[in-house]
Enzyme design. Structure first.
Site, short mmCIF file in Angstrom:
data_model
loop_
_atom_site.label_atom_id
_atom_site.label_comp_id
_atom_site.label_asym_id
_atom_site.label_seq_id
_atom_site.Cartn_x
_atom_site.Cartn_y
_atom_site.Cartn_z
N GLY A 239 0.82 -1.20 0.00
CA GLY A 239 0.00 0.00 0.00
C GLY A 239 0.85 1.25 0.00
CB THR A 468 5.04 -4.99 7.19
OG1 THR A 468 3.80 -5.18 7.91
CG2 THR A 468 4.88 -3.81 6.25
CG LEU A 592 9.75 -6.80 18.49
CD1 LEU A 592 8.30 -6.39 18.46
CD2 LEU A 592 10.15 -7.29 19.87
CD GLU A 667 5.91 5.21 7.06
OE1 GLU A 667 5.55 6.07 6.24
OE2 GLU A 667 5.36 5.06 8.16
#
Length: 705
Positions: A239, A468, A592, A667
């Site tokens: 997106g 993601t 993570l 980002e």
């Protein structure tokens, strides 16, 4: 493409697999996207874009199309369902005869097959009255004004100290203007929706970055209770901001389904996306920096001129990063905008930071040249003790460590600062560096966690995985909070019927959803510990939300940071720039999942290559729309465009973030990349080019073979 493992990160535990949670579904085709749902009786819709730059529809010859076999309906402003008040005016579709810009949807054709619908839409005759249109450009436009806010609620103008006086008194001054053309998101999956109504309830499969938001908007537009709308966005093929808010496909599909009383599927053609799903608006950015002879900044101004549409105001917050990045006792940052008869801009990956940091970091490179100070050292000398704009203490600020570690890994030491000195045949080689930053954002979310008697666990929330790796990361967070093997945890997401979650945007997903999941799982773990004997047949369930936590203002400034290093070759015969290697080092809290993290960093850096060298979209002044509307004319980088791409990160701890200690990383990879490449091009050829992208036609006139 060569990838290297980050040396600071310990080996992953056995239950942190190299494959993502959804990898099997995606490679076998069982992952179903919005356009791949076909309920019984489903028909197909194709929208019709306006062919004039501004005006009104005066006649639409639907009767000619309705006589065709297979055509079920033609909707326009005269017969389309009436919508409620649209909070986003770009969604007030088929409600009036007005055409605010070329490409605005003025009709919708529904037929039995996509082929019949497409052919009918192309043949639909529409008559218009045209009006004089204004396509810009924004620079120097008499209609420029200062908005109240830029995107994200940031004040359009901020001033500290006395910039004019401090700049005039500075020993070294940089005053430069940088431009960027418009850029487009172009996700792989088209914007698509499949919708149907049953007993007054609406069900939609939509390609969206947030099912909850789409549900709320549809409920308002169609004036039905929210619990009568279900939106599913289980799998989304990218997106990058263009699916961050509801877009025309979901509204039009829902309108057609209501009109016909049967399921409707709609996928927007790629050539139409430039006009209807947002873009990064072009900017003109003036940066002025005043420093002493040692390179310490005293005065900093970053002033933006950009454009929006007459439909909706959107102002990218490109000057905001300059408020927080470097020491600057005297500062001026401002945004000005003009409303033109052009498509409406919106979010594109790292809005504000990506465009603003390009200009700021290019200007920092110019300051390094003017002072004769190494570009890495110059940035280190301008590290603030507190956040310059707010004065808040820094929760964590890993920029210094990123610059030093990046310089070590890249082999920056010993770099000859003289431009144009590295030459092999027709090729000039140069290296450049830039810093990057992205704010820590947190939105309220909720989640439920369930423990079953068989030892399995289920975490449910309405988050959307846009590619993601959210499923993988959320499973990791849940397993740690429950103190159970990751293999025992299943994550269900992607539907508005699940506990409410924020959209996937602003690099906020892991922090926002993860905190809610962690809180629910922590409560569940306490319930399990307090329970004696086997779990009941129905298991145990805990629910939690983070409304209070997200609404609490932190006393600390919270940002992710990074440093990108680039080496480029410039062909003196063709003007072509090739990125030989690109390296990024990032500080973004605790990482993570090293596999999905590396993927995100590399993806952002790849998008930065496109921003620097290939991605460009220009307004055709005669028609008021974008000339580059497909992937044949709008060039995005591919793997062959960079031989070596490396992403590293620091093992950073910040107790002021959330229970996981994590920040967003989606980002920040793009933010500094374009500036690092542009600075490397200057080092290669000795000429400062300030207009992106750096295509051969812009470079060739400055080369001397």
């Amino acid at each position: 493409m060569t990838l290297t493992s980050p040396p600071q990160v310990p080996p992953a535990p056995d239950d942190d697999p190299a494959v993502r949670r959804d990898a099997g579904e995606k490679v076998t085709g069982t992952a179903r996207y919005a356009a791949e749902h076909t309920p019984p009786g489903c028909v197909h819709a194709v929208p019709v874009p306006a062919t004039v730059a501004r005006g009104r529809v005066t006649a639409l010859h639907a009767d000619e199309i309705l006589r065709r076999p297979g055509v079920h309906a033609v909707l326009d402003h005269t017969n389309a369902p009436r919508l409620g008040e649209a909070e986003d005016p770009t969604l007030a579709l088929l409600q009036t005869d007005r055409v605010p810009h070329r490409g605005w949807y003025v009709a919708l054709v529904i037929a039995d097959t996509p082929e019949n619908a497409r052919a009918a839409a192309e043949d639909l005759r529409i008559e218009y009255t045209t009006e004089e249109h204004d396509p810009g450009p924004p620079a120097g436009h008499p209609g420029l004004y200062t908005p109240e806010e830029a995107n994200g609620g940031h004040p359009a103008v901020r001033e500290r100290g006395d910039f004019d006086t401090a700049f005039a008194a500075s020993a070294v001054r940089v005053d430069a203007t940088y431009t960027m053309t418009a850029q487009h998101n172009h996700p792989m999956e088209p914007h698509a929706a499949t919708a149907w109504w049953e007993d007054g309830a609406l069900t939609v499969h939509d390609s969206s970055q947030g099912a909850t938001k789409v549900r709320d908007v549809l409920a308002r537009l169609f004036q039905v209770p929210r619990d009568r709308v279900t939106v599913t966005s289980a799998y989304v093929g990218g997106g990058f901001g263009s699916k961050g808010t509801p877009r025309p496909q979901v509204v039009l599909a829902s309108m057609a389904a209501l009109h016909l009383g049967r399921p409707v599927k709609l996928a927007l053609p790629r050539r139409e996306l430039a006009a209807v799903v947002g873009h990064r608006a072009p900017t003109v950015q003036r940066v002025r920096i005043g420093a002493n002879a040692d390179g310490v900044i005293d005065a900093l101004a970053h002033e933006i001129v950009t454009q929006t549409s007459t439909v909706k105001e959107f102002v990218e917050q490109a000057a905001v990063p300059a408020r927080t990045m470097y020491t600057s006792p005297h500062s001026r940052t401002s945004h000005r905008v003009v409303a033109l008869d052009v498509p409406t801009p919106s979010w594109m990956r790292a809005p504000g930071e990506a465009s603003g940091m390009y200009a700021l970091e290019a200007a920092m490179d110019e300051l390094a040249v003017a002072t004769g100070i190494d570009p890495v050292e110059l940035r280190l000398r301008n590290e603030p003790d507190t956040e310059p704009d707010s004065g808040r203490p820094l929760g964590s600020r890993g920029l210094t460590a990123c610059l030093r570690e990046g310089a070590r890994l890249f082999g920056w030491e010993g770099r000859d600062p003289r431009p144009g000195t590295r030459r092999a045949g027709d090729r000039l080689t140069g290296t450049g560096v830039a810093a990057s930053t992205y704010p820590y954002l947190l939105s309220p979310s909720s989640a439920s966690a369930h423990a079953a008697p068989d030892g399995s666990h289920l975490v449910r929330l309405a988050a959307t995985d846009i590619g993601t790796g959210a499923r993988t990361v959320l499973a990791r967070i849940a397993a740690e909070a429950l103190d159970v093997p990751m293999a025992s945890v299943r994550v269900e997401l992607g539907s508005s019927a699940l506990p409410t979650a924020s959209l996937a945007g602003g690099s906020s997903g892991t922090s926002s959803w993860g905190w809610a999941a962690h809180k629910a799982c922590t409560a569940l773990a306490a319930m399990v510990r307090a329970h004696s004997g086997p779990l009941p047949p129905e298991g145990l369930t805990a629910r939690a939300d983070t409304v209070e936590e997200a609404g609490r203002e932190s006393p600390y400034a919270r940002h992710a940071f990074g440093a990108q290093f680039a080496e480029v070759d410039v062909d003196t015969v063709t003007g072509e720039v090739r990125v030989r290697r690109l390296l990024g080092v990032f500080a973004a809290g605790r990482v993570l999942s090293r596999h999905t993290a590396r993927s995100q960093f590399l993806g952002g850096m790849t998008m930065g290559i496109g921003m620097a060298l290939t991605e460009s979209s220009t307004i055709d002044s005669a028609f008021g729309d974008f000339a580059e509307r497909d992937l044949a004319s709008y060039h995005v980088p591919v793997c062959a465009d960079v031989p070596t791409l490396e992403a590293h990160w620091l093992d950073e701890e910040d107790p002021h973030l959330n229970p996981m200690g994590s920040m967003g990383i989606g980002e920040i990879g793009i933010v500094g990349t374009a500036a690092a490449i542009a600075n490397a091009v200057h080092h290669a050829v000795g000429v400062r080019l300030r207009d992106l992208p750096l295509t051969p036609d812009r470079i060739l006139p400055h080369l001397h073979v």
